[in-house]
Structure formats: C-alpha cells, structure tokens
Design a protein around this motif. Structure first.
Motif, PDB file in Angstrom:
ATOM      1  N   VAL A  25       0.845  -1.202   0.000  1.00 37.92           N
ATOM      2  CA  VAL A  25       0.000   0.000   0.000  1.00 37.92           C
ATOM      3  C   VAL A  25       0.881   1.253   0.000  1.00 37.92           C
ATOM      4  CG1 VAL A  25      -1.733   1.336   1.266  1.00 37.92           C
ATOM      5  CG2 VAL A  25      -1.950  -1.130   1.119  1.00 37.92           C
ATOM      6  N   ALA A  26       1.998   1.208   0.717  1.00 36.97           N
ATOM      7  CA  ALA A  26       2.921   2.351   0.728  1.00 36.97           C
ATOM      8  C   ALA A  26       3.454   2.621  -0.680  1.00 36.97           C
ATOM      9  CB  ALA A  26       4.073   2.104   1.696  1.00 36.97           C
ATOM     10  N   ARG A  27       3.748   1.573  -1.431  1.00 36.58           N
ATOM     11  CA  ARG A  27       4.217   1.747  -2.814  1.00 36.58           C
ATOM     12  C   ARG A  27       3.142   2.407  -3.662  1.00 36.58           C
ATOM     13  NH1 ARG A  27       6.230  -4.464  -3.263  1.00 36.58           N
ATOM     14  NH2 ARG A  27       7.438  -4.386  -1.335  1.00 36.58           N
ATOM     15  N   LEU A  28       1.916   1.923  -3.543  1.00 37.09           N
ATOM     16  CA  LEU A  28       0.807   2.515  -4.298  1.00 37.09           C
ATOM     17  C   LEU A  28       0.612   3.982  -3.909  1.00 37.09           C
ATOM     18  CD1 LEU A  28      -1.794  -0.388  -3.989  1.00 37.09           C
ATOM     19  CD2 LEU A  28      -0.511   0.247  -6.037  1.00 37.09           C
ATOM     20  N   LYS A  47       6.959  16.740  10.585  1.00 39.19           N
ATOM     21  CA  LYS A  47       6.556  15.376  10.969  1.00 39.19           C
ATOM     22  C   LYS A  47       7.752  14.574  11.451  1.00 39.19           C
ATOM     23  CE  LYS A  47       2.246  15.150   9.324  1.00 39.19           C
ATOM     24  NZ  LYS A  47       1.096  14.774   9.966  1.00 39.19           N
ATOM     25  N   LYS A  48       7.494  13.802  12.483  1.00 36.62           N
ATOM     26  CA  LYS A  48       8.511  12.875  12.971  1.00 36.62           C
ATOM     27  C   LYS A  48       8.213  11.503  12.411  1.00 36.62           C
ATOM     28  CE  LYS A  48       9.947  15.031  17.174  1.00 36.62           C
ATOM     29  NZ  LYS A  48      10.634  14.730  18.391  1.00 36.62           N
ATOM     30  N   LEU A  49       9.262  10.837  11.982  1.00 37.23           N
ATOM     31  CA  LEU A  49       9.116   9.463  11.522  1.00 37.23           C
ATOM     32  C   LEU A  49       9.229   8.575  12.749  1.00 37.23           C
ATOM     33  CD1 LEU A  49      11.211   9.614   8.232  1.00 37.23           C
ATOM     34  CD2 LEU A  49       8.792  10.093   8.602  1.00 37.23           C
ATOM     35  N   ASP A  50       8.102   8.451  13.460  1.00 35.38           N
ATOM     36  CA  ASP A  50       8.088   7.789  14.760  1.00 35.38           C
ATOM     37  C   ASP A  50       7.325   6.468  14.757  1.00 35.38           C
ATOM     38  OD1 ASP A  50       5.594   8.864  14.365  1.00 35.38           O
ATOM     39  OD2 ASP A  50       5.481   9.888  16.287  1.00 35.38           O
ATOM     40  N   GLY A  51       7.089   5.931  13.592  1.00 33.72           N
ATOM     41  CA  GLY A  51       6.364   4.672  13.504  1.00 33.72           C
ATOM     42  C   GLY A  51       7.176   3.506  14.038  1.00 33.72           C
ATOM     43  N   VAL A  52       6.487   2.450  14.405  1.00 38.69           N
ATOM     44  CA  VAL A  52       7.159   1.274  14.965  1.00 38.69           C
ATOM     45  C   VAL A  52       7.502   0.239  13.897  1.00 38.69           C
ATOM     46  CG1 VAL A  52       6.176   1.543  17.264  1.00 38.69           C
ATOM     47  CG2 VAL A  52       4.947   0.207  15.564  1.00 38.69           C
ATOM     48  N   LEU A  53       6.932   0.390  12.721  1.00 41.70           N
ATOM     49  CA  LEU A  53       7.179  -0.538  11.631  1.00 41.70           C
ATOM     50  C   LEU A  53       8.412  -0.064  10.853  1.00 41.70           C
ATOM     51  CD1 LEU A  53       6.055  -3.050  10.206  1.00 41.70           C
ATOM     52  CD2 LEU A  53       4.660  -1.533   8.805  1.00 41.70           C
ATOM     53  N   VAL A  54       9.589  -0.454  11.333  1.00 36.99           N
ATOM     54  CA  VAL A  54      10.847  -0.070  10.700  1.00 36.99           C
ATOM     55  C   VAL A  54      11.292  -1.230   9.822  1.00 36.99           C
ATOM     56  CG1 VAL A  54      13.224   0.665  11.072  1.00 36.99           C
ATOM     57  CG2 VAL A  54      11.446   1.366  12.682  1.00 36.99           C
ATOM     58  N   LEU A  55      11.275  -0.998   8.515  1.00 37.83           N
ATOM     59  CA  LEU A  55      11.645  -2.037   7.556  1.00 37.83           C
ATOM     60  C   LEU A  55      12.808  -1.558   6.704  1.00 37.83           C
ATOM     61  CD1 LEU A  55       8.039  -2.953   6.349  1.00 37.83           C
ATOM     62  CD2 LEU A  55       9.394  -4.154   8.058  1.00 37.83           C
ATOM     63  N   ASP A  56      13.546  -2.513   6.147  1.00 41.16           N
ATOM     64  CA  ASP A  56      14.635  -2.109   5.259  1.00 41.16           C
ATOM     65  C   ASP A  56      14.064  -1.643   3.920  1.00 41.16           C
ATOM     66  OD1 ASP A  56      13.943  -4.461   3.946  1.00 41.16           O
ATOM     67  OD2 ASP A  56      15.753  -5.516   4.519  1.00 41.16           O
ATOM     68  N   LYS A  57      14.915  -1.016   3.148  1.00 43.60           N
ATOM     69  CA  LYS A  57      14.492  -0.413   1.892  1.00 43.60           C
ATOM     70  C   LYS A  57      13.883  -1.430   0.926  1.00 43.60           C
ATOM     71  CE  LYS A  57      17.507   2.463   0.269  1.00 43.60           C
ATOM     72  NZ  LYS A  57      18.534   3.205  -0.487  1.00 43.60           N
ATOM     73  N   ILE A  58      14.475  -2.600   0.819  1.00 40.16           N
ATOM     74  CA  ILE A  58      13.978  -3.606  -0.119  1.00 40.16           C
ATOM     75  C   ILE A  58      12.593  -4.109   0.289  1.00 40.16           C
ATOM     76  CG2 ILE A  58      15.105  -5.619   0.915  1.00 40.16           C
ATOM     77  CD1 ILE A  58      14.690  -5.014  -2.835  1.00 40.16           C
ATOM     78  N   THR A  59      12.323  -4.180   1.579  1.00 44.21           N
ATOM     79  CA  THR A  59      11.004  -4.620   2.038  1.00 44.21           C
ATOM     80  C   THR A  59       9.955  -3.553   1.753  1.00 44.21           C
ATOM     81  OG1 THR A  59      12.041  -5.961   3.747  1.00 44.21           O
ATOM     82  CG2 THR A  59       9.695  -5.504   4.008  1.00 44.21           C
ATOM     83  N   TRP A  60      10.277  -2.288   2.044  1.00 42.44           N
ATOM     84  CA  TRP A  60       9.329  -1.205   1.782  1.00 42.44           C
ATOM     85  C   TRP A  60       9.067  -1.045   0.291  1.00 42.44           C
ATOM     86  CZ3 TRP A  60       5.846   0.556   4.762  1.00 42.44           C
ATOM     87  CH2 TRP A  60       6.065   0.830   6.114  1.00 42.44           C
ATOM     88  N   LEU A  61      10.132  -1.081  -0.503  1.00 40.46           N
ATOM     89  CA  LEU A  61      10.003  -0.708  -1.905  1.00 40.46           C
ATOM     90  C   LEU A  61       9.882  -1.887  -2.867  1.00 40.46           C
ATOM     91  CD1 LEU A  61      12.596   2.200  -1.932  1.00 40.46           C
ATOM     92  CD2 LEU A  61      10.147   2.294  -1.424  1.00 40.46           C
ATOM     93  N   GLY A  62      10.380  -3.041  -2.480  1.00 37.51           N
ATOM     94  CA  GLY A  62      10.259  -4.238  -3.306  1.00 37.51           C
ATOM     95  C   GLY A  62      10.727  -4.021  -4.730  1.00 37.51           C
ATOM     96  N   GLU A  63       9.923  -4.479  -5.667  1.00 38.02           N
ATOM     97  CA  GLU A  63      10.290  -4.386  -7.078  1.00 38.02           C
ATOM     98  C   GLU A  63      10.289  -2.956  -7.601  1.00 38.02           C
ATOM     99  OE1 GLU A  63       5.925  -4.773  -6.705  1.00 38.02           O
ATOM    100  OE2 GLU A  63       7.533  -5.994  -5.912  1.00 38.02           O
TER     101      GLU A  63
END
Length: 112
Positions: A25-28, A47-63
């Motif tokens: 959904v973040a990609r969309l 805005k602070k990037l204070d979310g708890v879902l910290v993922l690496d770049k490949i996981t967030w962005l994928g293909e």
C-alpha cells in the motif's frame, strides 16, 4: 526506513479492509502522490518518523526500489539520502490520504 505513526495506522487499517500489506500500500500511495504533483518541502516538514514498523528499503520498496529511488532523485536532486527518505515518507502520507477510505480490494483497484 520508517513512516509516521499516523501513516502506519492508516496503512494497517487498509490492510484490514483490503488484505494488501502495508509495504505494498505504501508503494501505491507513493506513486499516487507523485502523480498528484505533491512535492515535499523540507522547510515545511515538521513530521517525525516515529512509527514502529521499521523495515529495510527492499522490504518497503520491493520491485519498485530502483524506480522509486530514481523518481526521488529526479524530483529532489539537491537532497541527501536521509532527506530523500523523509521525502518518500511524506509522499506515502500524502498518497495514503487519497486511498485510505476504500473498504475492499475491488474498490481500491478500481480507483487506481
């Protein structure tokens, strides 16, 4: 990479409604925001990037990793990597606002 808590909550709600994972959904949302001509401004960013879902770049962005990075560098050639991540997060937040109210997979795909 991480987002604001508020954006994460919207992504989680969308997952509950549609079954689409937050990273997809973040990609969309990112590309939806870019298409809408939203532009990130570091001067107006509080805005602070204070979310708890910290993922690496490949996981967030994928293909979409290379495409996303190229789009960010094209739109913001003056920004350093850390600020590009904030720009990405701002675009995701902007884009998710446009798709957050869809209640099922069919409605979200028809809107895109």
């Amino acid at each position: 990479m991480q987002l604001s808590r508020q954006t994460e909550e919207k992504l989680k709600k969308l997952k509950g409604y549609t079954g689409i994972t937050p990273n997809v959904v973040a990609r969309l949302a990112f590309f939806r925001s870019v298409e809408s001509e939203f532009r990130y401004s570091p001067e107006r960013d509080s805005k602070k990037l204070d979310g708890v879902l910290v993922l690496d770049k490949i996981t967030w962005l994928g293909e979409t990793l290379q495409t996303t990075e190229l789009v960010l560098k094209m739109l913001y050639p003056q920004l350093e990597q850390k600020m590009l991540i904030k720009a990405w997060a701002a675009h995701v937040e902007d884009g998710v606002a446009a798709i957050r109210n869809y209640k099922n997979l069919k409605s979200i795909t028809q809107a895109l």
